[in-house]
Design a protein around this motif. Sequence first.
Motif, short mmCIF file in Angstrom:
data_model
loop_
_atom_site.label_atom_id
_atom_site.label_comp_id
_atom_site.label_asym_id
_atom_site.label_seq_id
_atom_site.Cartn_x
_atom_site.Cartn_y
_atom_site.Cartn_z
N ASP A 172 0.95 -1.15 0.05
CA ASP A 172 0.01 0.15 0.00
C ASP A 172 0.76 1.39 -0.05
O ASP A 172 0.60 2.03 -0.72
N ILE A 173 1.73 1.30 0.78
CA ILE A 173 2.76 2.58 1.02
C ILE A 173 3.54 2.55 -0.39
O ILE A 173 3.80 3.72 -0.86
N TYR A 174 4.22 1.35 -0.80
CA TYR A 174 4.77 1.58 -2.01
C TYR A 174 4.19 2.11 -3.24
O TYR A 174 4.63 3.01 -3.92
N GLN A 175 2.84 1.86 -3.18
CA GLN A 175 2.06 2.16 -4.46
C GLN A 175 1.75 3.53 -4.23
O GLN A 175 1.52 4.22 -5.34
N ARG A 176 1.36 3.96 -3.17
CA ARG A 176 1.07 5.32 -2.65
C ARG A 176 2.37 6.40 -3.05
O ARG A 176 2.21 7.29 -3.46
N SER A 177 3.55 5.88 -2.72
CA SER A 177 4.71 6.81 -2.23
C SER A 177 5.64 6.60 -3.31
O SER A 177 6.24 7.60 -3.85
N CYS A 178 6.29 5.26 -3.37
CA CYS A 178 7.45 5.25 -3.91
C CYS A 178 7.44 4.61 -5.53
O CYS A 178 8.28 5.02 -6.16
N GLN A 179 6.40 4.07 -5.73
CA GLN A 179 6.18 3.57 -7.22
C GLN A 179 6.45 4.32 -8.36
O GLN A 179 7.07 4.33 -9.36
N ALA A 180 5.54 5.57 -8.03
CA ALA A 180 5.52 6.55 -9.48
C ALA A 180 6.74 6.73 -9.65
O ALA A 180 7.06 7.03 -10.99
N CYS A 181 7.83 6.97 -8.91
CA CYS A 181 9.41 7.31 -9.45
C CYS A 181 10.13 5.93 -9.46
O CYS A 181 11.12 5.87 -10.65
N HIS A 182 10.14 5.00 -8.76
CA HIS A 182 10.95 3.78 -8.76
C HIS A 182 10.73 2.88 -9.57
O HIS A 182 11.40 1.74 -9.87
N SER A 183 9.57 2.96 -10.25
CA SER A 183 9.25 1.86 -11.41
C SER A 183 9.54 2.37 -12.57
O SER A 183 9.25 1.41 -13.47
N ARG A 184 10.13 3.33 -12.79
CA ARG A 184 10.14 3.81 -14.30
C ARG A 184 11.78 4.56 -14.45
O ARG A 184 12.08 5.13 -13.56
N GLY A 185 12.32 4.14 -15.41
CA GLY A 185 13.70 4.58 -15.56
C GLY A 185 13.82 6.10 -15.86
O GLY A 185 14.89 6.70 -15.53
N SER A 186 12.87 6.62 -16.30
CA SER A 186 12.90 8.21 -16.58
C SER A 186 13.22 9.17 -15.55
O SER A 186 13.35 10.24 -15.81
N THR A 187 12.89 8.66 -14.39
CA THR A 187 12.69 9.58 -13.23
C THR A 187 14.33 9.76 -12.73
O THR A 187 14.29 10.83 -11.82
N GLY A 188 15.28 9.08 -13.13
CA GLY A 188 16.51 9.19 -12.45
C GLY A 188 16.58 8.34 -11.22
O GLY A 188 17.60 8.43 -10.55
N ALA A 189 15.48 7.59 -10.75
CA ALA A 189 15.25 6.81 -9.56
C ALA A 189 15.96 5.72 -9.92
O ALA A 189 15.74 5.01 -10.84
N PRO A 190 16.93 4.85 -8.95
CA PRO A 190 17.13 3.45 -9.22
C PRO A 190 15.99 2.88 -9.32
O PRO A 190 14.93 2.85 -8.46
N LEU A 191 15.77 1.77 -10.30
CA LEU A 191 14.56 1.06 -10.64
C LEU A 191 14.48 0.08 -9.50
O LEU A 191 15.26 -0.51 -8.98
N THR A 192 13.41 -0.32 -9.20
CA THR A 192 13.09 -1.32 -8.20
C THR A 192 13.36 -2.78 -8.88
O THR A 192 12.82 -3.11 -10.23
N GLY A 193 14.30 -3.59 -8.13
CA GLY A 193 14.85 -4.63 -8.84
C GLY A 193 16.20 -4.49 -9.53
O GLY A 193 16.73 -5.73 -9.98
N ASP A 194 16.71 -3.24 -9.91
CA ASP A 194 17.85 -3.14 -10.44
C ASP A 194 19.02 -3.04 -9.51
O ASP A 194 19.40 -2.22 -9.19
N GLU A 195 19.32 -4.41 -9.15
CA GLU A 195 20.46 -4.65 -8.06
C GLU A 195 21.81 -4.04 -8.45
O GLU A 195 22.27 -3.60 -7.59
N ALA A 196 22.20 -3.96 -9.67
CA ALA A 196 23.49 -3.36 -10.17
C ALA A 196 23.26 -1.94 -9.70
O ALA A 196 24.52 -1.26 -9.35
#
Length: 119
Positions: free
Chosen positions: A43-67
């Motif tokens: 719930d928190i992830y969906q509300r807060s973090c996902q918008a940025c961390h689910s797509r590469g275009s935001t400059g945020a490290p992608l969810t699951g991108d261990e490197a």
Amino acid sequence: MLKHLLLPALLILTLAGCQQGPDRAALEQYASTAMPADTELADIYQRSCQACHSRGSTGAPLTGDEAAWEPRLEQGMDTLLSHVVDGFGGMPPYGLCMDCSASEFEHLIAFMSHYPEAP
Ligand code: HEC
């Protein structure tokens, strides 16, 4: 002579590539839909973090991108937590979750920095 060196070199490169985990397309596919198993965290992830961390275009490290997460994790959890709370680069303070606890952030970071093993 050169030919004999080239083939093994290519093989090594190919194998090294495989060990780096999923390719970019698989990673972006995973990041675009991944959710924590815990429903409160999801719930928190969906509300807060996902918008940025689910797509590469935001400059945020992608969810699951261990490197991408590895050098960040190396800073240690205390530094990561203070970056989330204070805001960091393009990330707003608290990653937009104003009422999140440190432990919730920690679990979110663990989830986001991990790519699931192949079944
Ligand atoms: C508005 C977009 C946005 C939101 C929302 C957001 N982030 Fe971020 N996050 C970023 C960006 C951009 C970076 C990379 C900043 C940089 O390296 O300059 C980042 C980096 C991070 C980092 C690494 C910090 C470091 O020290 O390298 C962590 C941890 C993190 N985010 C956690 C979260 C969590 C947890 C949430 C949800 C509660 C969240 N983020 C929500 C955009 C966002």
